[in-house]
Design an enzyme around this catalytic site. Structure first.
Site, PDB file in Angstrom:
ATOM      1  N   ASP A   1       2.860   2.482   2.852  1.00 32.80           N
ATOM      2  CA  ASP A   1       2.747   2.857   4.201  1.00 32.80           C
ATOM      3  C   ASP A   1       2.591   1.999   5.036  1.00 32.80           C
ATOM      4  O   ASP A   1       2.161   1.269   5.038  1.00 32.80           O
ATOM      5  CB  ASP A   1       1.579   3.363   4.321  1.00 32.80           C
TER       6      ASP A   1
ATOM      7  N   CYS B   1       4.367   8.494   2.581  1.00 33.04           N
ATOM      8  CA  CYS B   1       4.513   9.750   1.645  1.00 33.04           C
ATOM      9  C   CYS B   1       4.231  11.147   2.966  1.00 33.04           C
ATOM     10  O   CYS B   1       4.508  10.616   4.606  1.00 33.04           O
ATOM     11  CB  CYS B   1       2.919  10.518   1.169  1.00 33.04           C
TER      12      CYS B   1
ATOM     13  N   CYS C   1       0.675  -1.035  -0.176  1.00 29.01           N
ATOM     14  CA  CYS C   1       0.117  -0.124   0.011  1.00 29.01           C
ATOM     15  C   CYS C   1       0.958   1.125   0.108  1.00 29.01           C
ATOM     16  O   CYS C   1       0.690   2.439  -0.333  1.00 29.01           O
ATOM     17  CB  CYS C   1      -0.626  -0.504   1.203  1.00 29.01           C
TER      18      CYS C   1
ATOM     19  N   CYS D   1      -3.280   8.152   7.259  1.00 30.40           N
ATOM     20  CA  CYS D   1      -2.632   8.351   7.343  1.00 30.40           C
ATOM     21  C   CYS D   1      -2.270   8.705   9.171  1.00 30.40           C
ATOM     22  O   CYS D   1      -1.366   7.954   9.917  1.00 30.40           O
ATOM     23  CB  CYS D   1      -1.401   9.243   6.753  1.00 30.40           C
TER      24      CYS D   1
END
Lengths: 153, 394
Positions: free
Chosen positions: A37, A60, A35, A104
């Site tokens: 992350d 990110c 994915c 996130c």
């Protein structure tokens, strides 16, 4: 309009508490490379107080900023208080995240919780082999939910 | 700022800006009007059409002005599909790494009963003409293959594919958005029936493009409501934009070979410099690629954070990571050439232009090296790779 708030950019450019704690009392890792992350949190806990916390993140800008902010929010706090950290609190402390980046902050919350659970397991003497505990019971794709408009070209 | 994202868009040339402004100021009549002011606009429009046609070896009447590459792709494919359907042909051949303007149009046609074959693009990002030939059946209405890929820059064997299509009596469309103005194109020699282009990729304005359709190929309208563009595209023509596109294209074609020669050298230096980064890989064939394009995967890092840190250092580039493409998956192009998700997230595309200097290239190499190393420094994946807990992919 900027992609991220000044606060997100500050924590992204100058992440707090980056690194590893070799003799951590709790370690948690969430997310997956597929994915894009992964967050890993290391906790040092003394008398139920989080005396030190470090993180490593593959992800990110908002993933790095969320990790950094989450560590700031729990450092020096009792375990019970850290357990109540929410993704919303992380996002708010960053002056907000774009909707499609909210996952996130969820990842940061889950990483902290995973590390705390690892600590509690160790406290109960259920030490698992290896230094870390990956939350395998979680649906791996749960946090894989970027949903921005496709970049135009 | 060092602008290294020319595949996304280019800066308008001075000459194109001049044409655009002067047409807007002085030639603002409606080309459909009968009086002098209107006819002057009509003349400007037809001059632009001749210039655009000349740039690709076409006849002026074979050029249809559109709002850009996406519209041209949509209209070309839709038109070929309609022509095929009338003859009972409902099979279309394309490739796995086309632009979404092509792929999404094909998806729609599939829902309308068409069958679509997407050819593999292999690890080097190149289509094999023999595989196109093998995929053609009696039902095939259209083959559509992009001229040069927008992400990895690989240049396809268009002339060979076109020859196969012609021999088999199948229409051939190419999305040449990344190629027009950058690579020599002659629609006759290259056996192209339909070609799409976009002005802002060759220093023209945004919102303008064109579709070349070989004479005799009947186009289907996407927009109804007027007799403009020989009845195939309604709406008052964007004269300043079209004129500026023609100026930019004429200029680009005139400087093409010199620019390609210079950029290829700089591109190869960039590739050599970035190859020094351990556990990295160039995406797409090293030589059969646009002189402007460099695309790398760096293991253990994610593309968006790489782009943001490069932006801080004054470098504008792009990435195929999920977080920048805005979808769940990383770039479909990188997946199509066999890059797994884990490394596709760590991709970087640099697309250079004529304004770049040798010093800029060295600056980019140095800074990409530093940023990749910095991000790897606190990447849990990188730690696992280095400690042998995970096997390196690159």
């Amino acid at each position: 309009m900027a992609l991220y708030s000044e606060k997100v950019m500050d924590h992204f450019r100058n992440p707090r508490n980056v690194g590893v704690i070799e003799d951590a009392d709790g370690v948690g890792e969430v997310g997956n490379a597929k994915c894009g992350d992964i967050m890993k949190m290391y906790l040092k806990i003394d008398n139920d107080i989080i005396t030190d916390v470090k993180f490593e993140t593959f992800g990110c800008g908002s993933a790095i900023a969320s990790s950094s902010m989450a560590t700031e929010l729990i450092k020096g706090k009792p375990v019970s208080e850290a357990m109540t950290l929410t993704n919303k609190a992380v996002a708010e402390a960053l002056d907000g995240l774009p909707d499609y980046k909210m996952h996130c902050s969820v990842l940061a919350e889950e990483a902290i919780r995973s590390a705390l659970k690892d600590y509690e397991r160790k406290q109960r003497g259920e030490d698992v082999p290896g230094e870390e505990q990956h939350d395998e019971d979680k649906d791996e794709n749960r946090f894989c939910c970027c949903a921005a408009d496709t970049a135009g070209e | 700022m060092i602008y290294a994202d020319n595949a996304a868009t280019t800066k308008m040339s001075e000459a194109a800006i001049h044409t655009m402004v002067s047409l807007a100021q002085e030639t603002w009549g409606n080309p459909s009007s009968l009086y002098t002011a209107g006819q002057r606009a009509k003349e400007a429009l037809e001059e632009a059409r001749s210039a655009v046609a000349a740039a690709i070896g076409a006849e002026p009447r074979e050029i249809l002005f559109t709002s850009g590459g996406s519209e041209a792709d949509n209209q070309a494919i839709r038109s070929a599909a309609e022509l095929g359907r009338k003859k009972g042909k409902t099979h279309i051949i394309s490739t796995a790494f086309e632009h979404h303007a092509v792929l999404h149009t094909l998806k729609k046609l599939e829902s309308e009963g068409f069958t679509v074959t997407l050819l593999p693009v292999h690890e080097n990002g190149l289509i094999v003409p023999e595989e196109v030939e093998a995929a053609i059946t009696d039902e095939t209405a259209l083959v559509t293959v992009m001229f040069a890929n927008n992400e990895i820059g690989t240049i396809q064997p268009i002339r060979e594919i076109g020859a196969i299509c012609r021999a088999r009596g199948v229409l051939f469309h190419t999305d040449a958005v990344q190629a027009v103005g950058h690579l020599p194109i002659d629609v006759m020699l290259d056996n192209i029936d339909l070609l799409s282009a976009s002005a802002h990729k060759f220093h023209g304005p945004k919102g303008v493009g064109f579709l070349y359709a070989r004479k005799g190929i009947r186009l289907t309208n996407l927009i109804e409501g007027g007799a403009q563009e020989r009845g195939r595209r309604a709406g008052t023509e964007n004269v300043p934009g079209i004129g500026a596109m023609a100026t930019a294209l004429t200029e680009a074609v005139a400087g093409m070979s010199e620019s390609a020669k210079r950029l290829s050298v700089l591109r190869d230096r960039l590739i050599a410099g970035l190859s020094e980064i351990p556990h990295s890989a160039l995406n797409g064939d090293a030589t059969k690629r646009l002189p402007s394009n460099v695309n790398f995967c760096f293991e253990g890092i994610e593309g968006e954070s790489l782009l943001l840190l490069l932006d801080d250092r004054g470098i504008a580039a792009s990435s195929g990571s999920a977080c920048t493409s805005g979808s769940l998956d990383p770039s479909h192009v990188l997946l199509a050439i066999g890059r797994v998700h884990d490394v596709a997230h760590g991709s970087l595309r640099l697309s250079i232009g004529d304004d770049i200097t040798e010093a800029d290239i060295e600056y980019i190499i140095q800074n990409v090296k530093e940023v990749v190393s910095y991000l790897r420094g606190f990447s849990p994946i990188w730690r696992d790779l280095v400690n042998g807990k995970k096997a390196f992919i690159l």
